[in-house]
Motif scaffolding. Structure first.
Motif, PDB file in Angstrom:
ATOM      1  N   VAL A 127     -17.428   2.983  10.051  1.00  0.00           N
ATOM      2  CA  VAL A 127     -16.586   4.085   9.571  1.00  0.00           C
ATOM      3  C   VAL A 127     -16.690   4.199   8.050  1.00  0.00           C
ATOM      4  CG1 VAL A 127     -14.244   5.012   9.458  1.00  0.00           C
ATOM      5  CG2 VAL A 127     -14.997   3.795  11.513  1.00  0.00           C
ATOM      6  N   GLU A 128     -16.624   3.050   7.388  1.00  0.00           N
ATOM      7  CA  GLU A 128     -16.675   3.062   5.922  1.00  0.00           C
ATOM      8  C   GLU A 128     -18.014   3.592   5.412  1.00  0.00           C
ATOM      9  OE1 GLU A 128     -15.790  -0.989   5.066  1.00  0.00           O
ATOM     10  OE2 GLU A 128     -13.712  -0.803   5.749  1.00  0.00           O
ATOM     11  N   GLU A 129     -19.084   3.283   6.138  1.00  0.00           N
ATOM     12  CA  GLU A 129     -20.409   3.766   5.737  1.00  0.00           C
ATOM     13  C   GLU A 129     -20.460   5.289   5.779  1.00  0.00           C
ATOM     14  OE1 GLU A 129     -23.652   2.849   3.893  1.00  0.00           O
ATOM     15  OE2 GLU A 129     -22.352   1.254   4.638  1.00  0.00           O
ATOM     16  N   TRP A 130     -19.901   5.859   6.838  1.00  0.00           N
ATOM     17  CA  TRP A 130     -19.881   7.322   6.941  1.00  0.00           C
ATOM     18  C   TRP A 130     -18.949   7.938   5.909  1.00  0.00           C
ATOM     19  CZ3 TRP A 130     -22.659  10.939   9.613  1.00  0.00           C
ATOM     20  CH2 TRP A 130     -23.579  10.465  10.548  1.00  0.00           C
ATOM     21  N   GLN A 131     -17.850   7.247   5.609  1.00  0.00           N
ATOM     22  CA  GLN A 131     -16.907   7.806   4.637  1.00  0.00           C
ATOM     23  C   GLN A 131     -17.524   7.917   3.245  1.00  0.00           C
ATOM     24  OE1 GLN A 131     -13.613   5.145   5.428  1.00  0.00           O
ATOM     25  NE2 GLN A 131     -12.464   6.773   6.447  1.00  0.00           N
ATOM     26  N   LYS A 132     -18.580   7.144   3.008  1.00  0.00           N
ATOM     27  CA  LYS A 132     -19.287   7.279   1.724  1.00  0.00           C
ATOM     28  C   LYS A 132     -19.947   8.651   1.609  1.00  0.00           C
ATOM     29  CE  LYS A 132     -20.319   2.355   1.333  1.00  0.00           C
ATOM     30  NZ  LYS A 132     -21.374   1.338   1.522  1.00  0.00           N
ATOM     31  N   LYS A 133     -20.169   9.298   2.765  1.00  0.00           N
ATOM     32  CA  LYS A 133     -20.796  10.636   2.758  1.00  0.00           C
ATOM     33  C   LYS A 133     -19.740  11.717   2.974  1.00  0.00           C
ATOM     34  CE  LYS A 133     -23.868   9.383   6.012  1.00  0.00           C
ATOM     35  NZ  LYS A 133     -25.056   9.440   6.903  1.00  0.00           N
ATOM     36  N   ASP A 134     -18.508  11.420   2.638  1.00  0.00           N
ATOM     37  CA  ASP A 134     -17.414  12.344   2.933  1.00  0.00           C
ATOM     38  C   ASP A 134     -17.745  13.776   2.476  1.00  0.00           C
ATOM     39  OD1 ASP A 134     -14.395  12.508   3.681  1.00  0.00           O
ATOM     40  OD2 ASP A 134     -14.638  13.680   1.839  1.00  0.00           O
ATOM     41  N   PRO A 135     -17.594  14.742   3.359  1.00  0.00           N
ATOM     42  CA  PRO A 135     -18.017  16.107   3.013  1.00  0.00           C
ATOM     43  C   PRO A 135     -17.233  16.711   1.862  1.00  0.00           C
ATOM     44  CG  PRO A 135     -16.850  16.064   5.131  1.00  0.00           C
ATOM     45  CD  PRO A 135     -17.111  14.644   4.739  1.00  0.00           C
ATOM     46  N   ILE A 136     -15.943  16.394   1.768  1.00  0.00           N
ATOM     47  CA  ILE A 136     -15.135  16.988   0.690  1.00  0.00           C
ATOM     48  C   ILE A 136     -15.417  16.275  -0.632  1.00  0.00           C
ATOM     49  CG2 ILE A 136     -12.783  17.461  -0.092  1.00  0.00           C
ATOM     50  CD1 ILE A 136     -12.000  17.679   2.881  1.00  0.00           C
ATOM     51  N   ASP A 137     -15.448  14.947  -0.600  1.00  0.00           N
ATOM     52  CA  ASP A 137     -15.746  14.197  -1.834  1.00  0.00           C
ATOM     53  C   ASP A 137     -17.122  14.588  -2.392  1.00  0.00           C
ATOM     54  OD1 ASP A 137     -13.369  12.921  -1.534  1.00  0.00           O
ATOM     55  OD2 ASP A 137     -14.207  11.000  -0.875  1.00  0.00           O
ATOM     56  N   GLN A 138     -18.112  14.620  -1.487  1.00  0.00           N
ATOM     57  CA  GLN A 138     -19.470  14.987  -1.930  1.00  0.00           C
ATOM     58  C   GLN A 138     -19.477  16.353  -2.593  1.00  0.00           C
ATOM     59  OE1 GLN A 138     -23.326  14.328   0.268  1.00  0.00           O
ATOM     60  NE2 GLN A 138     -21.922  14.353   2.003  1.00  0.00           N
ATOM     61  N   PHE A 139     -18.819  17.290  -1.935  1.00  0.00           N
ATOM     62  CA  PHE A 139     -18.846  18.677  -2.411  1.00  0.00           C
ATOM     63  C   PHE A 139     -18.106  18.802  -3.739  1.00  0.00           C
ATOM     64  CE2 PHE A 139     -17.749  23.333  -1.517  1.00  0.00           C
ATOM     65  CZ  PHE A 139     -19.024  23.770  -1.825  1.00  0.00           C
ATOM     66  N   GLU A 140     -16.953  18.146  -3.830  1.00  0.00           N
ATOM     67  CA  GLU A 140     -16.189  18.229  -5.080  1.00  0.00           C
ATOM     68  C   GLU A 140     -16.968  17.603  -6.236  1.00  0.00           C
ATOM     69  OE1 GLU A 140     -12.343  16.556  -4.218  1.00  0.00           O
ATOM     70  OE2 GLU A 140     -11.610  18.427  -3.325  1.00  0.00           O
ATOM     71  N   THR A 141     -17.673  16.514  -5.947  1.00  0.00           N
ATOM     72  CA  THR A 141     -18.485  15.880  -6.996  1.00  0.00           C
ATOM     73  C   THR A 141     -19.566  16.834  -7.494  1.00  0.00           C
ATOM     74  OG1 THR A 141     -18.097  13.691  -6.062  1.00  0.00           O
ATOM     75  CG2 THR A 141     -20.018  13.936  -7.494  1.00  0.00           C
ATOM     76  N   ARG A 142     -20.234  17.484  -6.555  1.00  0.00           N
ATOM     77  CA  ARG A 142     -21.316  18.391  -6.960  1.00  0.00           C
ATOM     78  C   ARG A 142     -20.775  19.617  -7.697  1.00  0.00           C
ATOM     79  NH1 ARG A 142     -24.692  19.283  -1.741  1.00  0.00           N
ATOM     80  NH2 ARG A 142     -23.148  18.024  -0.681  1.00  0.00           N
ATOM     81  N   LEU A 143     -19.645  20.134  -7.236  1.00  0.00           N
ATOM     82  CA  LEU A 143     -19.059  21.295  -7.911  1.00  0.00           C
ATOM     83  C   LEU A 143     -18.640  20.936  -9.335  1.00  0.00           C
ATOM     84  CD1 LEU A 143     -16.856  22.812  -5.041  1.00  0.00           C
ATOM     85  CD2 LEU A 143     -19.041  23.675  -5.884  1.00  0.00           C
ATOM     86  N   ALA A 144     -18.106  19.728  -9.487  1.00  0.00           N
ATOM     87  CA  ALA A 144     -17.681  19.306 -10.825  1.00  0.00           C
ATOM     88  C   ALA A 144     -18.888  19.078 -11.728  1.00  0.00           C
ATOM     89  CB  ALA A 144     -16.834  18.040 -10.727  1.00  0.00           C
ATOM     90  N   GLU A 145     -19.920  18.419 -11.187  1.00  0.00           N
ATOM     91  CA  GLU A 145     -21.128  18.141 -11.981  1.00  0.00           C
ATOM     92  C   GLU A 145     -21.746  19.423 -12.523  1.00  0.00           C
ATOM     93  OE1 GLU A 145     -22.914  14.097  -9.856  1.00  0.00           O
ATOM     94  OE2 GLU A 145     -23.754  16.060  -9.379  1.00  0.00           O
ATOM     95  N   GLN A 146     -21.645  20.477 -11.743  1.00  0.00           N
ATOM     96  CA  GLN A 146     -22.285  21.724 -12.139  1.00  0.00           C
ATOM     97  C   GLN A 146     -21.338  22.659 -12.875  1.00  0.00           C
ATOM     98  OE1 GLN A 146     -24.917  23.513  -9.267  1.00  0.00           O
ATOM     99  NE2 GLN A 146     -25.026  21.634  -8.091  1.00  0.00           N
ATOM    100  N   GLY A 147     -20.152  22.158 -13.164  1.00  0.00           N
ATOM    101  CA  GLY A 147     -19.212  22.966 -13.931  1.00  0.00           C
ATOM    102  C   GLY A 147     -18.663  24.153 -13.160  1.00  0.00           C
ATOM    103  N   ILE A 148     -18.708  24.072 -11.840  1.00  0.00           N
ATOM    104  CA  ILE A 148     -18.226  25.188 -11.020  1.00  0.00           C
ATOM    105  C   ILE A 148     -16.738  25.036 -10.731  1.00  0.00           C
ATOM    106  CG2 ILE A 148     -18.470  26.348  -8.772  1.00  0.00           C
ATOM    107  CD1 ILE A 148     -21.430  25.332  -8.824  1.00  0.00           C
ATOM    108  N   LEU A 149     -16.318  23.797 -10.450  1.00  0.00           N
ATOM    109  CA  LEU A 149     -14.907  23.539 -10.132  1.00  0.00           C
ATOM    110  C   LEU A 149     -14.570  22.152 -10.685  1.00  0.00           C
ATOM    111  CD1 LEU A 149     -12.461  24.734  -8.436  1.00  0.00           C
ATOM    112  CD2 LEU A 149     -13.206  23.181  -6.622  1.00  0.00           C
ATOM    113  N   SER A 150     -13.648  22.114 -11.628  1.00  0.00           N
ATOM    114  CA  SER A 150     -13.281  20.822 -12.237  1.00  0.00           C
ATOM    115  C   SER A 150     -12.478  19.989 -11.252  1.00  0.00           C
ATOM    116  CB  SER A 150     -12.451  21.064 -13.494  1.00  0.00           C
ATOM    117  OG  SER A 150     -11.200  21.612 -13.132  1.00  0.00           O
ATOM    118  N   ALA A 151     -12.379  18.704 -11.531  1.00  0.00           N
ATOM    119  CA  ALA A 151     -11.584  17.816 -10.680  1.00  0.00           C
ATOM    120  C   ALA A 151     -10.130  18.272 -10.653  1.00  0.00           C
ATOM    121  CB  ALA A 151     -11.691  16.385 -11.190  1.00  0.00           C
ATOM    122  N   GLU A 152      -9.638  18.760 -11.801  1.00  0.00           N
ATOM    123  CA  GLU A 152      -8.240  19.217 -11.866  1.00  0.00           C
ATOM    124  C   GLU A 152      -8.046  20.459 -10.995  1.00  0.00           C
ATOM    125  OE1 GLU A 152     -10.168  18.629 -14.591  1.00  0.00           O
ATOM    126  OE2 GLU A 152      -9.306  16.633 -14.944  1.00  0.00           O
TER     127      GLU A 152
END
Lengths: 341, 323
Positions: free
Chosen positions: B261-286
């Protein structure tokens, strides 16, 4: 002497979204198992009578493709799985490649497309390889009957033929600022697309630039764009640099199987080995036909072309040489004289 | 393929996934606290699949769901207040409090129903697809099902007919690796359900079901193909449910490991997406957190609405039934 043949099949190859958009070929895992089995038949046939034993060193993928092919083949063959990950991702291929390198395989048969072979070379860059096609873009692997490919591999592993029939390939080393390095075998392309997503490269209006080790007019994929302007083959000691845009030639190119698009090319120039070009984000870098790495705004990637890639066996040359030395010719059986009473 | 995905679409995908996650987390906790009657099959971990598909659909397009159906309805536009009311068994729920979790449906949204029968959805979706074609609309019917359901005869019959009549149907296999508590390797001899598509005469493709953009792109192609009259597609999304088959920690069975379960949670769809959106300046963490906060506030209101709603009258048991 024991000759080692590596076997690796990518269960994920030939199943992505390009089956929908471009009607690319579908390779189910039953077919992949059959291909591997035929390659084993060929290898065993060519090694028979050579005085050498064969050992198959294989990646036991999560789908059991190679394992089942070996079981179906049966017979008295030595087969050993390598210690590789089971993540159902490219990491499995990379770790299997490293293990096969450590086992000093004489040659490795891979089953997949350009992406599979790229992943393999991330684990063993200058591996002795015989790639068989079961992917989408198949510039690097051979469209070749597996029986004959397996026979060629058996000739190498059994010591009947030497490495002079292998050509070391060009490749592109990718250095991305602040991140791990990467590799491409055929092409590296920068696109404006912001995500890796479904990976396919189907939007030429988003293409910005590409570096090609080979520009093949008789292939599909990004390589065909350069190939239709200025062909570059595997033996040429240079590559091709393309910049895309409307202010230049419009090339009608098959950028995926069954999928021709108009692509504007504003710059097309050869690039010598060891030369480096730079790409700057934002965007996504695609390697060998699949989006792989995203670049942040201002993040730089350096792409260097060199002849430091895998050594690929020329199957046709190998079988011609086998004919010359009589590898498949058995000595005439002497008939015992009839007894007389 | 269409042009680059706009920021508006990216924000929409993010919000849909957050809405599913927060609803399911809250519902799971309330079930375990005894505040929601019956069993809930929760969708936590699989949000990218429903979201990536549903972003291409209108209310005129139909979906059929599974017993794990909350995420499908939320992604299709379901309102929290009527959903919680249904889970609470109140008269203001989507099925007037008589359907509950496993039968939740809403025709206005084109949600033809969650389904308590494994493999119950495919024939319904095939029928809706037939209707869409017969009525000469460009609507599409999407059928969600799991790897376990792909062994049922109902799936085979529906896939066969959909391909035979080139119906506008998208079969979305949410392959989470388990048929209830049975690992996939113990219930079918294949790993890729998409391999079955060829047997019916339709294309089958695989995407990373933990990557909402991958699902969005692939589903977009399959749905466009269906609308163009080119027939059905089998889209297999490799995904994972974090919670047990039922509830959060369910029956405490040891059919899978915490490490898995923990291995799959590393690929969490929301966490992954939020990280990419933040990296690209599309949506900040806040800004992403603000979406979570807004959704949680909406959930609080919805629960209040449900708790304040009446139970159905006893005589309502004979309404809305066919036999």
């Amino acid at each position: 002497m024991v000759g080692k043949i590596g076997l690796l099949a990518n269960p994920a190859s030939g199943k992505d979204v390009r089956r929908l958009v471009a009607r690319a070929s579908v390779f189910d895992n039953q077919e992949k198992r059959a291909i591997i089995r035929r390659a084993i038949v060929g290898a065993v046939a060519s090694a028979a009578g050579s005085g050498s034993e064969l050992e198959f060193v294989y990646h036991n993928d999560a789908h059991g493709i190679v394992q089942q092919a070996l079981e179906e083949f049966g017979g008295d063959i030595k087969a050993t799985p390598v210690d590789s990950t089971q993540m159902s991702s490219a990491l499995d291929t990379i770790s299997a490649a490293r293990a096969m390198r450590d086992q000093a395989c004489d040659i490795v048969i891979t089953l997949g497309g350009d992406g599979t072979n790229r992943a393999f070379c991330l684990g063993w860059q200058d591996a002795p390889m015989l790639p068989i096609s079961s992917g989408t873009n198949n510039v690097f692997p051979n469209l070749r009957e597996a029986t004959i490919a397996g026979a060629a591999a058996g000739l190498i592993a059994s010591g009947q033929l030497g490495s002079e029939l292998m050509l070391q390939q060009k490749c592109i080393s990718v250095h991305i600022e602040d991140e791990r390095e990467d590799l491409a075998l055929i092409d590296a392309l920068l696109t404006n697309e912001r995500f890796v997503g479904a990976r396919a490269l189907l939007k030429p209006d988003q293409f910005r630039s590409a570096l090609l080790t080979r520009a093949e007019p008789a292939a599909v994929g990004i390589t065909s764009i350069g190939g239709l302007l200025n062909p570059v083959d595997a033996r040429a000691d240079h590559g091709l640099w393309l910049e895309f845009g409307a202010a230049g030639d419009i090339v009608h190119a098959p950028i995926a199987p069954g999928y021709y698009q108009d692509v504007g090319v504003s710059v097309c120039q050869t690039l010598k080995l060891e030369q480096t070009v730079r790409c700057v984000g934002p965007g996504t870098l695609a390697f060998d036909g699949e989006r792989e790495r995203t670049l942040r705004d201002g993040q730089e990637a350096k792409l260097t072309i060199s002849r430091t890639g895998p050594r690929v066996l020329d199957v046709t040359a190998a079988l011609h040489r086998a004919a010359e030395i009589g590898s498949f010719i058995k000595p005439q059986q002497t008939q015992p004289a009839p007894k007389t009473s | 393929m269409s042009d680059e995905i706009s920021n508006e679409v990216l924000f929409d995908l993010h919000r849909r996934m957050v809405r599913i996650r927060r609803f399911e987390e809250t519902a799971g906790k309330m079930m375990e606290d005894g505040k929601i009657p019956g069993a809930l099959h929760l969708y936590v971990g699989e949000e990218a699949v429903a979201t990536g598909v549903m972003a291409h659909l209108s209310n005129q397009d139909q979906i059929t769901s599974t017993h794990r159906g909350h995420g499908h309805l939320i992604a299709k536009g379901g309102a929290f207040d009527r959903m919680f009311a249904e889970l609470f068994g109140r008269a203001t729920g989507y099925c007037k409090g008589k359907g509950g979790s496993m039968h939740i449906s809403n025709m206005e949204l084109g949600m033809l129903g969650a389904n308590g029968i494994v493999g119950g959805g495919p024939p319904i979706a095939m029928g809706a697809g037939f209707s869409n074609k017969f009525r000469k609309t460009d609507n599409v019917a999407v059928c969600f099902f799991g790897d376990g359901a792909s062994n049922e005869g109902s799936f085979h019959e529906a896939a066969n007919m959909a391909a035979l009549y080139k119906l506008p149907v998208l079969f979305v296999c949410e392959n989470n690796g388990y048929g209830e508590y049975t690992p996939q390797a113990n219930h079918q001899a294949i790993v890729d359900v998409a391999d079955r598509a060829q047997g019916y005469g339709m294309p089958g493709v695989i995407v990373d079901g933990m990557d909402v953009i991958a699902v969005y792109e692939a589903a977009g192609e399959a749905i466009a193909r269906a609308r163009a009259g080119e027939g059905p597609t089998l889209l297999e999304c490799k995904t994972y449910r974090y919670y047990d088959h039922v509830g959060v920690r369910g029956m405490g069975l040891t059919y899978r490991t915490d490490e898995e379960v923990e291995e799959w949670q590393k690929k969490d769809p929301i966490d992954q997406f939020e990280t990419r959106l933040a990296e690209q300046g599309i949506l900040s963490a806040e800004a992403a957190q603000a979406v979570h906060d807004e959704v949680l506030a909406e959930i609080d209101k919805a629960i209040k609405f449900a708790e304040d709603s009446p139970y159905p009258e006893p005589e309502a048991v004979l309404e809305d039934v066919y036999a």
